[in-house]
Each structure stands twice: as structure tokens, then as C-alpha cells.
Design a protein around this motif. Structure first.
Motif, mmCIF file in Angstrom:
data_model
loop_
_atom_site.group_PDB
_atom_site.id
_atom_site.type_symbol
_atom_site.label_atom_id
_atom_site.label_comp_id
_atom_site.label_asym_id
_atom_site.label_seq_id
_atom_site.Cartn_x
_atom_site.Cartn_y
_atom_site.Cartn_z
ATOM 1 N N TYR A 11 5.848 11.149 -1.230
ATOM 2 C CA TYR A 11 4.928 12.137 -1.482
ATOM 3 C C TYR A 11 4.517 12.791 -0.131
ATOM 4 O O TYR A 11 4.299 14.210 0.026
ATOM 5 N N LEU B 206 2.477 18.739 -7.075
ATOM 6 C CA LEU B 206 2.075 17.842 -5.991
ATOM 7 C C LEU B 206 1.306 18.807 -5.063
ATOM 8 O O LEU B 206 0.722 18.520 -4.241
ATOM 9 N N MET C 15 -1.017 10.065 -2.033
ATOM 10 C CA MET C 15 -1.744 11.128 -2.863
ATOM 11 C C MET C 15 -3.220 10.790 -2.704
ATOM 12 O O MET C 15 -4.071 11.820 -2.884
#
Length: 351
Positions: free
Chosen positions: A116, A280, A309
């Protein structure tokens, strides 16, 4: 279809003319599928000698105005990072697939969401960003590939589809729908493909020796990123219209597990909602502002990582509500009973 093979077919249907890649588990079937299919439809498949070579082939191919794509998995994306930064700086469109495996280092081949930071915080050097899509099913992954190619062309930017290893390896029914292509630039006037009526050749370059010129270029890129943040955010709100005890935040296949958690929690009298970011980056900050009044105990971020996240969730909430985290790492998948137990702990046994 198997997820990796569906990616390949979706890319063909989205008009991808060239693919450059290198095998790495758990995404090797993308390249294997395209090695057969691309020649059948008169397109180009090339297995590069390395991930570094593959991304630089994408750089050169995209510079001609040709729709192109590469795919890899976690360590391979790390090797591509310099090239991705160059592509972003040169304002060239392309699509990059990352079927994430566990890390860091060589790690393991099991599914993870631990890339991420790499995907959303740049990954390579310099002040660049790129749209990152996180599908939760093979059907959604197929649909988003077409969107990613369009967004790449409209904004002249690399776009990433980031799925975990489960999406690449599982099989699900897939429909290749007729899609309405977005209004694209009619002619790519910037491309380096002959004069085409111009007096001078286009030169694609990312080197700015004068700091004033480099700053001007960076500010131009930032304007584009602000426009992406305004226009290209995607997310799903599930059962967030009601007043909930807690709202879960999860993406990809983890979000599918969390929907089962919500169902089981209701049997105990616990009301849960779900925010599922589909992009995202740009991150769906407005969804959190919209739901602040709909959650009594705040938010619970669930990830297949050590909590990447969760930072964006906390930034989006701006301290207005508590944000908790539950995650598994190293290729372990969060189990619904463990997530539900974390929910119970946060609620202190209250329903």
C-alpha cells in the motif's frame, strides 16, 4: 476465468497493443496468457530480460502513443520503481498490474496488501503520484482495467491495478461487458512518432538542469494530481446510511471477508458499516466526512498488512473519531471470527 488470465483478456479488450513483462509468482499467468493471446490478435508480447527492462520498454512504447501494459508482483514492482517515476515525470500513459505477495524482501507467494505504501506514497523517487485501483473481485478487476487505460490517456499518467495474490489465483465468473469509452484526447500531440505535420520532433525528457524549470514542471504535475483527486475518486459505502456502532474500512478481498463479518455481527445485535476504497489513491476522504455522524465508536481498519492504510484513514477522520486497526501479515488472511472479536473488544461488549 482465473484472475490473472482475466486481466490479460481485459487488457486486450481495452485496446492494449503491447505487453512487456517478466515472470514472478503469483502473477506469472498474466504474461503466460498474453504470450498466447497477443499474437492471435495481432498485438505485441515481449518477455523482457528483467523487470527493469520491462518498465523501460513500457516507457519507450508509451512515448509513441501506444497503449501498453506491464505486470509484476511486489519485489518486481520495486525493481520497476525508478522507471515508474520516469514515466510519471514524462507524463506518459500506461497501466501497471501488481498482484501483491507477502514481504518484505523475497517474502512468500501468499496474498498480502503490504504494498500500500509503495503504491500510494510514490514508490519511486520525486514528488509524483499515480492512480491506484484496488478491486475486490475478478469482475471488478476486469472492469477497472478499462477505466485505468482511459484515465491514463486522459491525464497522461501511469495507473496501477493492485490486487492481492488471491485475486490473481482464484477463479470466478467474468463478463466482458461492452463499455462506453470515456472521451479521450483525439490525437496524442505529445507523442514521439514522427513529425505528423509538426515542424519539430517531440522530445520526451525528464531532465531539468535548471531548478526553476524543474519546480515549474513539478507544480504542473501537482495541478494534475489535484484534478485527479477531484474527479477520479471511487469507493463503496456498505450499510453506512444508518447509524452504526462501528464502521469497518477495508479494500480488496479483505473487504469481502468484512461483509461477512457485518452479516454475523447483526445476528448479535451489532450494527456495522463498511467503507471500501476502490481508489487507494486518490483516497476517498469525503466518505469519512460523510459518515462521521453515522458511527458511535469510530472506525476499524482491517488489512493484510501491519497497518499501512490506517494512516490515511486517520488523516481523513482528522481526529474527529477513534480509528482502530486489525491486521494479519506475511501472507495470512484475516478471519471473520477474529475480526468480529476485535469489534467486540472495541465496543466493550456493548451491542
Amino acid at each position: 476465468m482465473k484472475g490473472n488470465e482475466a486481466i490479460g483478456e481485459a487488457a486486450i479488450k481495452a485496446g492494449c497493443q503491447c505487453f512487456f513483462g517478466y515472470p514472478i509468482t503469483p502473477q506469472t499467468e498474466v504474461a503466460a496468457y498474453l504470450s498466447k493471446r497477443m499474437p492471435q490478435v495481432g498485438r505485441t508480447f515481449l518477455q523482457a530480460e528483467s523487470e527493469v527492462a520491462a518498465i523501460n520498454m513500457v516507457y519507450g512504447c508509451s512515448g509513441t502513443g501506444t497503449r501498453c501494459m506491464t505486470s509484476s508482483s511486489s519485489p518486481g514492482i520495486s525493481l520497476k520503481a525508478e522507471g515508474i517515476s520516469y514515466i510519471a515525470a514524462a507524463e506518459l500513459p500506461c497501466v501497471i498490474i501488481n498482484i501483491v505477495r507477502g514481504g518484505p524482501g523475497l517474502g512468500g507467494i501468499q496474498p498480502a496488501q503490504s504494498d500500500y505504501f509503495q503504491a500510494t506514497k510514490g514508490g519511486g523517487h520525486g514528488d509524483y503520484r499515480m492512480p491506484v485501483y484496488a478491486p475486490a473481485s475478478i469482475q471488478e478487476m476486469v472492469d477497472l482495467i478499462g477505466d485505468a487505460f482511459d484515465v491514463a490517456d486522459i491525464y497522461r499518467t501511469p495507473c496501477m491495478i493492485m490486487g492481492d495474490g488471491m485475486l490473481g489465483q482464484m477463479m470466478e465468473p467474468v463478463e466482458f461487458k461492452e463499455r462506453t469509452e470515456r472521451e479521450l484526447p483525439s490525437k496524442k500531440q505529445w507523442k514521439a512518432a514522427g513529425l505528423n505535420g509538426r515542424k519539430k520532433h517531440n522530445i520526451i525528457n525528464t531532465l531539468f538542469l535548471k531548478p526553476e524549470e524543474l519546480e515549474k514542471h513539478n507544480l504542473k504535475l501537482q495541478e494534475k494530481y489535484r484534478e485527479l483527486e477531484k474527479k477520479e475518486v471511487k469507493y463503496e459505502e456498505y450499510k453506512c446510511e444508518r447509524e452504526n456502532d462501528l464502521i469497518i474500512v477495508a479494500y480488496g478481498t479483505t473487504a469481502r471477508v468484512c461483509k461477512n463479518v457485518i452479516k454475523e455481527a447483526e445476528e448479535e445485535g451489532i450494527k456495522l458499516g463498511l467503507i471500501r476504497p476502490i481508489t487507494l489513491w486518490p483516497f476517498p476522504k469525503e466518505s469519512f466526512q460523510n459518515t462521521l455522524s453515522k458511527t458511535k465508536q469510530g472506525y476499524l481498519t482491517v488489512e493484510m498488512s501491519c497497518g499501512q492504510m490506517v494512516e490515511d484513514v486517520r488523516l481523513s477522520v482528522e481526529g474527529m473519531k477513534p480509528v482502530a486497526f486489525y491486521g494479519r501479515t506475511g501472507g495470512m488472511v484475516p478471519h471473520k471470527e477474529d475480526i468480529l472479536q476485535k469489534v467486540r473488544e472495541i465496543l466493550g461488549g456493548e451491542k
